[in-house]
Design a protein around this motif. Structure first.
Motif, mmCIF file in Angstrom:
data_model
loop_
_atom_site.group_PDB
_atom_site.id
_atom_site.type_symbol
_atom_site.label_atom_id
_atom_site.label_comp_id
_atom_site.label_asym_id
_atom_site.label_seq_id
_atom_site.Cartn_x
_atom_site.Cartn_y
_atom_site.Cartn_z
ATOM 1 N N GLU A 181 -96.340 -36.721 14.800
ATOM 2 C CA GLU A 181 -96.755 -38.091 15.075
ATOM 3 C C GLU A 181 -96.940 -38.314 16.573
ATOM 4 O OE1 GLU A 181 -95.281 -42.659 14.075
ATOM 5 O OE2 GLU A 181 -94.250 -40.923 13.218
ATOM 6 N N ARG A 221 -111.196 -41.154 2.954
ATOM 7 C CA ARG A 221 -110.800 -42.510 2.575
ATOM 8 C C ARG A 221 -111.016 -42.736 1.087
ATOM 9 N NH1 ARG A 221 -114.584 -44.592 7.577
ATOM 10 N NH2 ARG A 221 -113.227 -43.857 9.254
ATOM 11 N N GLN A 269 -107.718 -32.357 6.360
ATOM 12 C CA GLN A 269 -106.916 -33.415 5.762
ATOM 13 C C GLN A 269 -106.693 -33.159 4.280
ATOM 14 O OE1 GLN A 269 -107.785 -37.506 6.786
ATOM 15 N NE2 GLN A 269 -107.193 -38.239 4.762
ATOM 16 N N TYR A 293 -105.503 -46.057 16.449
ATOM 17 C CA TYR A 293 -104.901 -44.956 15.700
ATOM 18 C C TYR A 293 -103.644 -44.456 16.407
ATOM 19 C CZ TYR A 293 -109.151 -44.662 12.872
ATOM 20 O OH TYR A 293 -110.188 -44.934 12.003
ATOM 21 N N ARG A 326 -100.220 -47.708 12.212
ATOM 22 C CA ARG A 326 -99.799 -46.861 11.091
ATOM 23 C C ARG A 326 -100.709 -47.076 9.879
ATOM 24 N NH1 ARG A 326 -94.589 -48.285 12.990
ATOM 25 N NH2 ARG A 326 -94.341 -49.898 11.402
ATOM 26 N N ALA A 327 -101.079 -48.332 9.636
ATOM 27 C CA ALA A 327 -101.959 -48.626 8.508
ATOM 28 C C ALA A 327 -103.355 -48.046 8.719
ATOM 29 C CB ALA A 327 -102.032 -50.132 8.297
ATOM 30 N N GLY A 385 -107.842 -47.867 -0.704
ATOM 31 C CA GLY A 385 -107.248 -47.951 0.631
ATOM 32 C C GLY A 385 -108.057 -48.829 1.566
ATOM 33 N N ASP A 431 -104.067 -45.413 10.544
ATOM 34 C CA ASP A 431 -103.924 -43.970 10.331
ATOM 35 C C ASP A 431 -103.957 -43.628 8.847
ATOM 36 O OD1 ASP A 431 -103.787 -42.842 12.880
ATOM 37 O OD2 ASP A 431 -101.655 -43.260 13.097
ATOM 38 N N ALA A 432 -103.274 -44.432 8.035
ATOM 39 C CA ALA A 432 -103.151 -44.130 6.609
ATOM 40 C C ALA A 432 -104.437 -44.368 5.838
ATOM 41 C CB ALA A 432 -102.015 -44.966 6.008
ATOM 42 N N GLN A 433 -105.189 -45.431 6.180
ATOM 43 C CA GLN A 433 -106.317 -45.839 5.353
ATOM 44 C C GLN A 433 -107.692 -45.567 5.955
ATOM 45 O OE1 GLN A 433 -105.384 -46.524 2.533
ATOM 46 N NE2 GLN A 433 -103.365 -47.473 2.646
ATOM 47 N N CYS A 440 -106.744 -52.277 3.402
ATOM 48 C CA CYS A 440 -106.809 -52.443 4.852
ATOM 49 C C CYS A 440 -107.645 -53.670 5.212
ATOM 50 C CB CYS A 440 -107.398 -51.188 5.481
ATOM 51 S SG CYS A 440 -107.234 -51.110 7.279
ATOM 52 N N GLN A 483 -103.216 -32.432 2.194
ATOM 53 C CA GLN A 483 -102.805 -33.245 1.058
ATOM 54 C C GLN A 483 -102.492 -32.397 -0.169
ATOM 55 O OE1 GLN A 483 -106.219 -35.819 0.812
ATOM 56 N NE2 GLN A 483 -105.358 -37.369 2.196
#
Length: 541
Positions: free
Chosen positions: A234, A453, A287, A194, A443-444, A457, A446-448, A461, A291
């Protein structure tokens, strides 16, 4: 010291890792008369999650009954804990404290908890009060500590066969095979997958991938714990404890203070209870607020004199705000990855199901179920570090000494394929259009693979991480295998429970089951790859 290539036995027991679990297991093996070599990516006792920990233990001490302690673990674990492991922790924790105190660790005990004071003048490295005495004890006992050494695979004749050592890269960049009658994986979690984590560099999930390729199943890899109160920018590597929420407000992007209503809903009365039981729920709530409203603000400017005078709190406020001269101002916060609750499906002695292979510490799943009680990571690694050390030393003594009993070439996996996920369908169709790069992987992830979740996503992944995991097997590919394991397990768990929240399955399911990543009996493909399946297994089966 630097590693050297050696085709003979390096030791009775090889311990892989450099944190608290690895050091405790190594010391216990050596106490029992086994020769021990500890192989670590970095200097043992320093660059590990144990050293970076707050130095606090939750434990049945000073008149807290073991039964009360065990119930606390089960409550946080949402019914998915390995109950035998919980029973062992509850019954053996106090004697483990006594054992380590005899090794020179200075514990400060209170009812239900204990702590150590760091040996480095930094409030963020209190865990060195545990790791530094352990390094000294290992040296006194004659544990051979080799670093840097990165393990890339375990030595076997084929997947599932007995392990006879490890292959890896030494300080000079040479590929080496190091022999051992028993091998203990104590590699920690996978936090450095992460971009936002408090784990040090190098904690990339190697142990999960090594065990899976060797033929050992993983369990509940979807349960990744986040700490709610990290700075939103970040690359965050720190957080504030939820205790501060007894004094400071959280507001969302609309200026709404939302925590009191959540606390009432969760039947919690303090930031300390949040830390014990609801890190998972608060991380998801933060989170989702970010959003929907754009931000969540921690109002450090409202801190009273007690917080401002506290050295650790002042230090963290400066890190959170990025301003040492004026740290007490509003800070945008977001969850930071902290701990892996799932892992290798080892038993209460660290046995993995593969002969001669043991595991302990964060790399093992089961004790914490779907969510870990705050302060239990250090208690777990202490209890099971001692136990796995005993089991590995005993196992090494049962193998006839001298020459390597395994003949012929050792199997080295080149990658991993994943089969179908139960009730979800095949997920390997499609390949990513980009080439592998670790920053892009982070980065992926972190995103997914964050606190909240979605099936879409997770599928995305899984597709590209499976593709990357099928490529050449090396230290650069091990993180992709672990990302694959998290995504595959997350898809198989079609509910929200503990650390795992799915927007498309927001309710907790009625049945209690573990998610198993199981290497297939015919796992060695013609290309030399390992194939695994993912399935649900009801608790108690």
């Amino acid at each position: 010291m630097s590693a050297t290539c050696d085709s003979e036995w390096a030791a009775d027991v090889l311990v892989i890792g450099g944190g608290g679990a690895a050091l405790i297991a190594a010391c216990r093996c050596r106490e029992l008369g086994a020769s021990v070599t500890l192989l670590s990516k970095k200097r043992p006792g320093v660059a590990s999650c144990t050293a970076y920990a707050g130095g606090g233990f939750t434990a049945p001490l000073e008149q807290m009954p073991p039964e009360e302690y065990g119930e606390t673990i089960l409550r946080a674990g949402r019914g998915l804990n390995d109950r035998r492991m919980v029973e062992v922790m509850a019954s053996e924790a106090e004697s483990a404290f006594d054992h380590l105190q005899n090794w020179g660790v200075d514990f400060h005990r209170r009812r239900g908890s204990a702590s150590v004071s760091g040996e480095i003048d930094n409030p963020l490295l209190r865990g060195t009060g545990l790791t530094f005495p352990l390094v000294r004890r290992a040296g006194e006992l004659g544990v051979k500590m080799v670093h840097p050494f990165s393990v890339t695979s375990l030595l076997q004749e084929q997947p599932g066969a007995p392990v006879s050592g490890v292959r890896g890269v030494d300080a000079g960049g040479r590929v080496c095979s190091v022999r051992g009658r028993s091998v203990i994986l104590a590699t920690g979690g996978a936090g450095y997958l992460y971009g936002r984590t408090d784990n040090p560099a190098g904690i990339t999930g190697d142990g999960y991938a090594l065990a899976l390729a060797a033929g050992s199943p993983l369990r509940d890899m979807e349960f990744v714990q986040f700490y709610p109160l990290g700075p939103a920018r970040e690359g965050a590597t720190w957080f504030m404890d939820t205790d501060v929420l007894d004094s400071l407000r959280l507001t969302d992007g609309n200026g709404e203070e939302f925590l009191p209503q959540l606390m009432q809903q969760w039947n919690l009365s303090s930031g300390a209870e949040l830390n014990l039981y609801a890190r998972d729920r608060l991380s998801v709530a933060l989170q989702r607020r970010r959003q929907t409203t754009g931000s969540v603000i921690l109002h450090l400017e409202e801190a009273g004199e007690d917080l401002r005078r506290d050295r650790e709190c002042a230090h963290l406020a400066a890190l959170m705000s990025g301003d040492r001269t004026d740290p007490w101002r509003p800070v945008e916060v977001a969850p930071v990855q902290h701990f892996f609750c799932g892992g290798i499906a080892a038993d209460e002695w660290g046995a993995t199901g593969v002969d001669n292979l043991y595991a302990c510490g964060e790399v093992v799943g089961g004790a914490h179920g779907a969510n870990r009680v705050g302060g239990n990571a250090l208690t777990e690694l202490m209890v099971f570090g001692l136990r796995s050390g005993e089991a590995a030393a005993d196992n090494a003594g049962k193998i006839s000494g001298g020459a390597n009993p395994y003949s012929g070439d050792m199997f080295t996996p080149e990658g991993i394929d994943i089969g179908e996920i139960a009730d979800v369908g095949p997920v390997c169709a499609g390949e990513p259009e980009w080439e592998y790069s670790f920053p892009r992987l982070r980065r992926a992830v972190d995103a997914q693979l964050g606190p909240a979740r979605s099936g879409v996503g997770l599928q995305e992944c899984l597709r590209w991480s499976a593709h990357l995991a099928r490529s050449a097997w090396s230290t650069g590919r091990l993180p992709a295998v672990t990302a694959l394991a998290i995504a595959a397990s997350g898809l198989a768990r079609q509910e929200s429970r503990g650390c795992h929240w799915r927007d498309d399955y927001p309710e907790q399911g009625g049945s209690e089951y573990t998610v198993q990543l199981q290497p297939r009996p015919d796992s060695m493909c013609s290309e030399g790859r390992v194939r695994v399946n993912v399935a649900r297994k009801k608790i108690g089966e």
